[in-house]
Design a protein around this motif. Structure first.
Motif, short mmCIF file in Angstrom:
data_model
loop_
_atom_site.label_atom_id
_atom_site.label_comp_id
_atom_site.label_asym_id
_atom_site.label_seq_id
_atom_site.Cartn_x
_atom_site.Cartn_y
_atom_site.Cartn_z
N HIS A 1 0.84 -1.20 0.00
CA HIS A 1 0.00 0.00 0.00
C HIS A 1 0.88 1.26 0.00
O HIS A 1 0.62 2.21 -0.74
CB HIS A 1 -0.90 -0.03 1.23
CG HIS A 1 -1.75 1.20 1.42
ND1 HIS A 1 -2.65 1.65 0.48
CD2 HIS A 1 -1.82 2.08 2.44
CE1 HIS A 1 -3.24 2.74 0.91
NE2 HIS A 1 -2.76 3.03 2.09
N THR A 2 1.93 1.25 0.81
CA THR A 2 2.83 2.41 0.88
C THR A 2 3.51 2.64 -0.46
O THR A 2 3.57 3.78 -0.96
CB THR A 2 3.89 2.19 1.98
OG1 THR A 2 3.22 2.05 3.24
CG2 THR A 2 4.86 3.36 2.03
N TRP A 3 4.04 1.58 -1.07
CA TRP A 3 4.67 1.72 -2.39
C TRP A 3 3.69 2.27 -3.41
O TRP A 3 4.02 3.17 -4.17
CB TRP A 3 5.20 0.37 -2.87
CG TRP A 3 6.44 -0.10 -2.20
CD1 TRP A 3 7.45 0.66 -1.71
CD2 TRP A 3 6.81 -1.46 -1.97
NE1 TRP A 3 8.43 -0.14 -1.16
CE2 TRP A 3 8.06 -1.44 -1.31
CE3 TRP A 3 6.21 -2.69 -2.24
CZ2 TRP A 3 8.72 -2.61 -0.93
CZ3 TRP A 3 6.86 -3.85 -1.86
CH2 TRP A 3 8.11 -3.81 -1.21
N ILE B 1 3.95 5.78 -5.57
CA ILE B 1 3.99 5.78 -7.04
C ILE B 1 2.89 6.65 -7.61
O ILE B 1 3.08 7.38 -8.60
CB ILE B 1 3.88 4.33 -7.58
CG1 ILE B 1 5.13 3.52 -7.20
CG2 ILE B 1 3.69 4.32 -9.09
CD1 ILE B 1 5.00 2.03 -7.41
N LEU B 2 1.72 6.62 -6.98
CA LEU B 2 0.57 7.35 -7.49
C LEU B 2 0.55 8.82 -7.10
O LEU B 2 -0.14 9.62 -7.73
CB LEU B 2 -0.72 6.70 -6.98
CG LEU B 2 -1.07 5.36 -7.63
CD1 LEU B 2 -2.14 4.65 -6.83
CD2 LEU B 2 -1.50 5.54 -9.06
N VAL C 1 11.33 9.57 -5.39
CA VAL C 1 10.58 8.70 -4.47
C VAL C 1 9.71 7.72 -5.26
O VAL C 1 9.63 6.54 -4.92
CB VAL C 1 9.71 9.54 -3.52
CG1 VAL C 1 8.75 8.66 -2.70
CG2 VAL C 1 10.61 10.35 -2.57
N ARG C 2 9.06 8.21 -6.32
CA ARG C 2 8.22 7.32 -7.14
C ARG C 2 9.03 6.19 -7.74
O ARG C 2 8.63 5.03 -7.71
CB ARG C 2 7.54 8.12 -8.25
CG ARG C 2 6.37 8.96 -7.80
CD ARG C 2 5.54 9.44 -8.98
NE ARG C 2 6.32 10.22 -9.93
CZ ARG C 2 6.51 11.53 -9.84
NH1 ARG C 2 5.99 12.20 -8.84
NH2 ARG C 2 7.22 12.17 -10.74
N ILE D 1 -0.76 -1.47 -9.00
CA ILE D 1 -0.99 -0.03 -8.96
C ILE D 1 -2.38 0.30 -9.48
O ILE D 1 -3.09 1.14 -8.93
CB ILE D 1 0.09 0.71 -9.78
CG1 ILE D 1 1.48 0.48 -9.17
CG2 ILE D 1 -0.21 2.20 -9.84
CD1 ILE D 1 2.60 0.99 -10.04
N ASP D 2 -2.79 -0.38 -10.56
CA ASP D 2 -4.11 -0.15 -11.11
C ASP D 2 -5.19 -0.46 -10.08
O ASP D 2 -6.18 0.25 -9.96
CB ASP D 2 -4.31 -1.04 -12.34
CG ASP D 2 -4.71 -0.25 -13.58
OD1 ASP D 2 -4.59 0.98 -13.57
OD2 ASP D 2 -5.16 -0.89 -14.55
#
Length: 280
Positions: A103-105, A109-110, A118-119, A172-173
Motif C-alpha cells: 500500500h505504501t509503495w 507511485i501514485l 521517491v516514485r 498499482i491499477d
C-alpha cells in the motif's frame, strides 16, 4: 499507446507517468493480448468468486473494528481505503503481512507530492518484491496472479521482466481505483433517502450499485488500464460487499459534517474524498 507512438507528438500521460521505451504497460496489440492472457483467469467471474468469502470476512473485521472504536470515524481510513487494497492483494497473491508495505509503495507511485525520485524508488522496490514472489511460485498451480505469472514464466510464455512489469501495473491499477469506493459512499451519504431505501429494500442494491458505479468519474490512469477489461467484476464485488456491510452493520450511518466540508484529494492520481467523516 503502442510502440509506434512513442516518438511522435501525441496526447499522452502526465509527465510523471511517462513510460520508458519497451515498458510493459505500452505494448503493441499482439503483445498486449499475450500478456493479458496469462492473468485473465484471476479476473473472471470464477476468479473473483474465489476471493469473495475471504473479502467478506476481511470487510466484516474492518467494520466491526470501526464500530467498536465508536463514532465519529473517518470512513476512508477505517474501511474504504484498506478494504480495496486487501482485495487487490488477495487477487495478486500478496500475503497479508506484506499488504501495508505494498500500500505504501502504491501510494508513493501514485502521488504527485513526493517527486520522481521517491516514485521510482517505490517502483523499483515493488518490482523487486514481485520478482521474488513470482520466482517462488514458478511452476506452481495457484490461481492468484503471482502464481499464474510464475507458471507462465516457467512455461516460457513470458519473461520474468515482463511478468514483474505486469504485476506492478496490476497492483498499482488496483490501488488507483480505491477512490471509487469513497466517491460511491459520498454519493450515497449525501442522499439519505437513497440510503434508507437500500436499507429497506436490499433486493434493489445490485441494480443501485451498478448505476452508482456507472455514474462515477473514472480514476486517472497510471497508463492504459490493464484492469479495464476485467476490473468491472472486482470493482462491482467490492461495491456490493461494502454496501451490504455498512448499511446493515452500521445502522444510522451518516455524514458527520456538511457535504460541502468533505475534503477531496489533491495532488494524487486517485480521485475521491481525502476523508469521509461519519457518525451513527
Amino acid at each position: 499507446m503502442s510502440e509506434e507512438t512513442m516518438d511522435r507528438q501525441v496526447t499522452g500521460p502526465a509527465p510523471h507517468c511517462a513510460p520508458a521505451r519497451g515498458a510493459v504497460g505500452f505494448p503493441d496489440p499482439a503483445d498486449q493480448v499475450r500478456l493479458r492472457g496469462t492473468v485473465a483467469a484471476a479476473f473472471t467471474a470464477r476468479g473473483v468468486e474465489r476471493v469473495r468469502q475471504r473479502s467478506r470476512r476481511m470487510l466484516a473485521e474492518l467494520v466491526e473494528e470501526m464500530v467498536q472504536d465508536g463514532p465519529p470515524a473517518d470512513l476512508c481510513e477505517a474501511v474504504l481505503g484498506p478494504f480495496p487494497v486487501a482485495v487487490i492483494c488477495e487477487l495478486m497473491g500478496v500475503p497479508a503481512a506484506d499488504r501495508q508495505g505494498m500500500h505504501t509503495w502504491s501510494r508513493q507511485i501514485l502521488s504527485c507530492a513526493h517527486g520522481a525520485e521517491v516514485r521510482e524508488k517505490a517502483r523499483r522496490e515493488m518490482g523487486a518484491y514481485f520478482s521474488d514472489l513470482i520466482g517462488l511460485r514458478e511452476g506452481g498451480t495457484g490461481e492468484d496472479v503471482a502464481s499464474l505469472l510464475g507458471a507462465a514464466v516457467g512455461r516460457e510464455e513470458l519473461t520474468l521482466d515482463e511478468a514483474v512489469g505486469l504485476a506492478v501495473l496490476l497492483q498499482i491499477d488496483g490501488e488507483a481505483v480505491t477512490g471509487t469506493s469513497g466517491q460511491m459512499f459520498y454519493a450515497l451519504l449525501t442522499r439519505p433517502e437513497l440510503v434508507e431505501r437500500l436499507r429497506a429494500e436490499p433486493e434493489v442494491r445490485p441494480r443501485a450499485v451498478g448505476a452508482l458505479l456507472r455514474s462515477l468519474p473514472h480514476p486517472d490512469p497510471v497508463g492504459p488500464s490493464w484492469l479495464a477489461g476485467e476490473d468491472a467484476m472486482p470493482a462491482r464485488m467490492e461495491a456490493e460487499l461494502l454496501v451490504d456491510a455498512l448499511l446493515d452493520g452500521v445502522p444510522g450511518l451518516r455524514l458527520a459534517v456538511p457535504a460541502d466540508d468533505v475534503p477531496f484529494r489533491k495532488g494524487a492520481l486517485i480521485r475521491g474524498p481525502e476523508t469521509l467523516p461519519v457518525t451513527w
